[in-house]
Scaffold this active site. Structure first.
Site, PDB file in Angstrom:
ATOM      1  N   HIS A 201       2.841   3.400  -8.841  1.00 31.48           N
ATOM      2  CA  HIS A 201       2.647   1.960  -9.110  1.00 31.48           C
ATOM      3  C   HIS A 201       3.872   1.372  -9.812  1.00 31.48           C
ATOM      4  O   HIS A 201       4.288   0.258  -9.526  1.00 31.48           O
ATOM      5  CB  HIS A 201       1.392   1.722  -9.945  1.00 31.48           C
ATOM      6  CG  HIS A 201       0.122   2.081  -9.222  1.00 31.48           C
ATOM      7  ND1 HIS A 201      -0.132   1.677  -7.929  1.00 31.48           N
ATOM      8  CD2 HIS A 201      -0.976   2.800  -9.599  1.00 31.48           C
ATOM      9  CE1 HIS A 201      -1.325   2.130  -7.537  1.00 31.48           C
ATOM     10  NE2 HIS A 201      -1.854   2.821  -8.538  1.00 31.48           N
TER      11      HIS A 201
ATOM     12  N   LEU B 200      11.099 -20.544  -4.480  1.00 28.82           N
ATOM     13  CA  LEU B 200      10.085 -19.623  -3.955  1.00 28.82           C
ATOM     14  C   LEU B 200       8.828 -19.581  -4.824  1.00 28.82           C
ATOM     15  O   LEU B 200       8.927 -19.479  -6.050  1.00 28.82           O
ATOM     16  CB  LEU B 200      10.692 -18.207  -3.890  1.00 28.82           C
ATOM     17  CG  LEU B 200       9.732 -17.084  -3.497  1.00 28.82           C
ATOM     18  CD1 LEU B 200       9.452 -17.108  -2.001  1.00 28.82           C
ATOM     19  CD2 LEU B 200      10.279 -15.718  -3.901  1.00 28.82           C
TER      20      LEU B 200
ATOM     21  N   SER C 230      -7.243  -5.775  -5.975  1.00 33.54           N
ATOM     22  CA  SER C 230      -8.380  -6.375  -5.260  1.00 33.54           C
ATOM     23  C   SER C 230      -9.653  -6.287  -6.096  1.00 33.54           C
ATOM     24  O   SER C 230      -9.724  -5.509  -7.067  1.00 33.54           O
ATOM     25  CB  SER C 230      -8.598  -5.650  -3.924  1.00 33.54           C
ATOM     26  OG  SER C 230      -9.218  -4.397  -4.158  1.00 33.54           O
ATOM     27  N   THR C 231     -10.659  -7.045  -5.685  1.00 28.22           N
ATOM     28  CA  THR C 231     -11.942  -6.990  -6.390  1.00 28.22           C
ATOM     29  C   THR C 231     -12.579  -5.604  -6.247  1.00 28.22           C
ATOM     30  O   THR C 231     -13.473  -5.242  -7.004  1.00 28.22           O
ATOM     31  CB  THR C 231     -12.910  -8.073  -5.850  1.00 28.22           C
ATOM     32  OG1 THR C 231     -12.854  -8.059  -4.412  1.00 28.22           O
ATOM     33  CG2 THR C 231     -12.552  -9.452  -6.342  1.00 28.22           C
ATOM     34  N   GLU C 232     -12.102  -4.837  -5.256  1.00 32.01           N
ATOM     35  CA  GLU C 232     -12.635  -3.479  -5.050  1.00 32.01           C
ATOM     36  C   GLU C 232     -11.860  -2.439  -5.866  1.00 32.01           C
ATOM     37  O   GLU C 232     -12.331  -1.312  -6.049  1.00 32.01           O
ATOM     38  CB  GLU C 232     -12.572  -3.094  -3.561  1.00 32.01           C
ATOM     39  CG  GLU C 232     -13.589  -3.811  -2.691  1.00 32.01           C
ATOM     40  CD  GLU C 232     -13.284  -5.291  -2.497  1.00 32.01           C
ATOM     41  OE1 GLU C 232     -12.093  -5.640  -2.347  1.00 32.01           O
ATOM     42  OE2 GLU C 232     -14.227  -6.107  -2.530  1.00 32.01           O
TER      43      GLU C 232
ATOM     44  N   ARG D 272       0.130   7.695  -2.706  1.00 26.67           N
ATOM     45  CA  ARG D 272       0.625   8.780  -1.851  1.00 26.67           C
ATOM     46  C   ARG D 272       2.107   9.048  -2.101  1.00 26.67           C
ATOM     47  O   ARG D 272       2.556  10.187  -2.068  1.00 26.67           O
ATOM     48  CB  ARG D 272       0.384   8.427  -0.372  1.00 26.67           C
ATOM     49  CG  ARG D 272      -1.034   8.731   0.088  1.00 26.67           C
ATOM     50  CD  ARG D 272      -1.356   8.053   1.386  1.00 26.67           C
ATOM     51  NE  ARG D 272      -1.575   6.627   1.194  1.00 26.67           N
ATOM     52  CZ  ARG D 272      -1.600   5.740   2.174  1.00 26.67           C
ATOM     53  NH1 ARG D 272      -1.385   6.127   3.414  1.00 26.67           N
ATOM     54  NH2 ARG D 272      -1.837   4.473   1.925  1.00 26.67           N
TER      55      ARG D 272
ATOM     56  N   ASP E 209       0.826  -1.213   0.000  1.00 27.09           N
ATOM     57  CA  ASP E 209       0.000   0.000   0.000  1.00 27.09           C
ATOM     58  C   ASP E 209       0.864   1.268   0.000  1.00 27.09           C
ATOM     59  O   ASP E 209       1.961   1.274   0.552  1.00 27.09           O
ATOM     60  CB  ASP E 209      -0.896  -0.022   1.245  1.00 27.09           C
ATOM     61  CG  ASP E 209      -2.063   0.941   1.127  1.00 27.09           C
ATOM     62  OD1 ASP E 209      -2.280   1.496   0.033  1.00 27.09           O
ATOM     63  OD2 ASP E 209      -2.760   1.137   2.133  1.00 27.09           O
ATOM     64  N   GLY E 210       0.340   2.322  -0.604  1.00 26.75           N
ATOM     65  CA  GLY E 210       0.977   3.637  -0.511  1.00 26.75           C
ATOM     66  C   GLY E 210       1.605   4.138  -1.798  1.00 26.75           C
ATOM     67  O   GLY E 210       2.258   5.181  -1.802  1.00 26.75           O
ATOM     68  N   ASN E 211       1.388   3.414  -2.887  1.00 24.63           N
ATOM     69  CA  ASN E 211       1.976   3.851  -4.164  1.00 24.63           C
ATOM     70  C   ASN E 211       1.466   5.239  -4.565  1.00 24.63           C
ATOM     71  O   ASN E 211       2.229   6.090  -5.029  1.00 24.63           O
ATOM     72  CB  ASN E 211       1.607   2.883  -5.296  1.00 24.63           C
ATOM     73  CG  ASN E 211       2.210   1.517  -5.104  1.00 24.63           C
ATOM     74  OD1 ASN E 211       3.133   1.353  -4.323  1.00 24.63           O
ATOM     75  ND2 ASN E 211       1.691   0.532  -5.818  1.00 24.63           N
TER      76      ASN E 211
ATOM     77  N   ARG F 172       1.773  -5.029   5.984  1.00 24.42           N
ATOM     78  CA  ARG F 172       1.072  -3.976   5.240  1.00 24.42           C
ATOM     79  C   ARG F 172       1.889  -2.688   5.355  1.00 24.42           C
ATOM     80  O   ARG F 172       2.292  -2.300   6.454  1.00 24.42           O
ATOM     81  CB  ARG F 172      -0.348  -3.728   5.769  1.00 24.42           C
ATOM     82  CG  ARG F 172      -1.046  -2.656   4.920  1.00 24.42           C
ATOM     83  CD  ARG F 172      -2.516  -2.485   5.221  1.00 24.42           C
ATOM     84  NE  ARG F 172      -3.107  -1.601   4.204  1.00 24.42           N
ATOM     85  CZ  ARG F 172      -4.346  -1.677   3.765  1.00 24.42           C
ATOM     86  NH1 ARG F 172      -5.160  -2.580   4.238  1.00 24.42           N
ATOM     87  NH2 ARG F 172      -4.798  -0.837   2.844  1.00 24.42           N
TER      88      ARG F 172
HETATM   89  C1  FPP Z   1      -2.108   0.194  -3.267  1.00 22.27           C
HETATM   90  O1  FPP Z   1      -1.557   1.475  -3.214  1.00 22.27           O
HETATM   91  C2  FPP Z   1      -1.525  -0.510  -4.372  1.00 22.27           C
HETATM   92  C3  FPP Z   1      -2.216  -1.112  -5.373  1.00 22.27           C
HETATM   93  C4  FPP Z   1      -3.682  -1.156  -5.450  1.00 22.27           C
HETATM   94  C5  FPP Z   1      -1.512  -1.741  -6.478  1.00 22.27           C
HETATM   95  C6  FPP Z   1      -0.321  -2.506  -6.051  1.00 22.27           C
HETATM   96  C7  FPP Z   1       0.504  -2.766  -7.224  1.00 22.27           C
HETATM   97  C8  FPP Z   1       1.843  -2.728  -7.207  1.00 22.27           C
HETATM   98  C9  FPP Z   1       2.664  -2.476  -6.018  1.00 22.27           C
HETATM   99  C10 FPP Z   1       2.603  -3.014  -8.423  1.00 22.27           C
HETATM  100  C11 FPP Z   1       2.283  -4.419  -8.794  1.00 22.27           C
HETATM  101  C12 FPP Z   1       3.311  -5.018  -9.493  1.00 22.27           C
HETATM  102  C13 FPP Z   1       3.167  -6.192 -10.081  1.00 22.27           C
HETATM  103  C14 FPP Z   1       4.349  -6.827 -10.585  1.00 22.27           C
HETATM  104  C15 FPP Z   1       1.881  -6.859 -10.276  1.00 22.27           C
HETATM  105  P1  FPP Z   1      -2.524   2.709  -3.443  1.00 22.27           P
HETATM  106  O2  FPP Z   1      -2.544   3.014  -4.886  1.00 22.27           O
HETATM  107  O3  FPP Z   1      -3.857   2.412  -2.851  1.00 22.27           O
HETATM  108  O4  FPP Z   1      -1.784   3.823  -2.643  1.00 22.27           O
HETATM  109  P2  FPP Z   1      -2.489   4.986  -1.838  1.00 22.27           P
HETATM  110  O5  FPP Z   1      -3.221   4.350  -0.690  1.00 22.27           O
HETATM  111  O6  FPP Z   1      -1.347   5.818  -1.386  1.00 22.27           O
HETATM  112  O7  FPP Z   1      -3.411   5.714  -2.777  1.00 22.27           O
END
Ligand code: FPP
Length: 254
Positions: A49, A143, A77-79, A36, A32-34, A200
């Site tokens: 992301h 793995l 997620s499904t959401e 932000r 989580d947190g991409n 998380r």
């Molecule tokens: C939540 O952060 C992150 C996601 C919903 C996507 C996660 C995906 C990746 C980390 C990349 C995936 C890589 C592969 C290889 C499949 P957010 O966007 O909800 O962050 P926020 O809470 O700060 O808005």
């Protein structure tokens, strides 16, 4: 198969001093947190992301290095379909992009790519890329890198309930024979032990519909760092903390 080692450090398998018995076998991560992370840098969310994708590689290597057997990553997620279309489209391209860049190295390092979640509903290009990776790594024995894609914990449980109910309806099954072990076989993780450790990132403290059944006795580790800032040393800190935990599974202290 293992002659080429592209992941330095991998040759160091966990020793008894490292607490071999207590290395979490299965780690699940809510990445989580991409968004932000990107926003704080004045950049569009999708940049976060893409940065998060790099962290996926770093943490996969770290997990392999310490001897983790299964790494389940919550990638969509499904959401998450409720997000703007451009962001969803971008997220649906990421597994492809990641696998295009990394599949060869994953193969060399004996990693098995897997997926949990609903393939129906995912774009065909996403499914195709993931299936190719699953196929090409199916004979590996290292793995398990398990992507949760279009995954929802409640849906997983409901689907299991429906499948079991159908068997009962056809009188192939008596309700009294349904126990936890039996139910587990109808989930998307019949072959995996439940996660020992859930991580998380980003300071959020909730499960967001992730592995609701499987996390019943899992140890939790919450990091304030955003996923793109979560590095090998942060992961190792979580593993070290796990090793100090006493798991009781409802028993009293030994
Ligand atoms: C939540 O952060 C992150 C996601 C919903 C996507 C996660 C995906 C990746 C980390 C990349 C995936 C890589 C592969 C290889 C499949 P957010 O966007 O909800 O962050 P926020 O809470 O700060 O808005």
């Amino acid at each position: 198969m293992k002659s080429l080692n592209l992941w330095p450090g991998r040759e160091k398998s966990p020793s008894k001093e490292d607490g071999e018995g207590k290395i979490p076998q299965h780690i699940a991560i809510i990445m989580d947190g991409n968004g932000r992370w990107a926003k704080e840098r004045g950049m569009p969310r999708v940049v976060g992301h893409r940065a998060g994708m790099k962290t996926v590689k770093e943490i996969t290597k770290a997990a392999d290095e310490v001897g983790v057997k299964i790494l389940t990553l919550y990638a969509f997620s499904t959401e998450n379909w409720k997000r703007p279309k451009e962001e969803v489209d971008f997220l649906m391209r990421l597994p492809e992009e990641f696998l295009e860049l990394e599949l060869e190295e994953l193969i060399v390092n004996n990693v098995q790519v897997r997926m949990i979640g609903d393939k129906e509903g995912l774009p065909s290009h996403t499914v195709k890329a993931v299936e190719k990776a699953i196929q090409e790594t199916k004979d590996n024995s290292g793995l398990i890198l398990n992507f949760a894609l279009n995954y929802g914990g409640r849906k997983e449980i409901l689907d299991a309930v429906k499948a079991i109910a159908r068997k009962v309806e056809k009188r192939e099954l008596s309700p009294d024979s349904i126990d936890e072990q039996f139910f587990h076989q109808y989930l998307l993780t019949p072959d995996y032990p439940d996660p020992d450790l859930l991580i998380r990132t980003s300071g959020e403290i909730r499960l967001s519909n992730f592995m609701l059944w499987q996390l019943a006795y899992t140890e939790f580790w919450f990091s304030d760092k955003y996923w793109p800032d979560f590095h090998r040393e942060d992961f190792l800190e979580a593993v070290e903390a796990y090793k100090k935990r006493e798991r009781k599974f409802g028993r009293i202290k030994s």
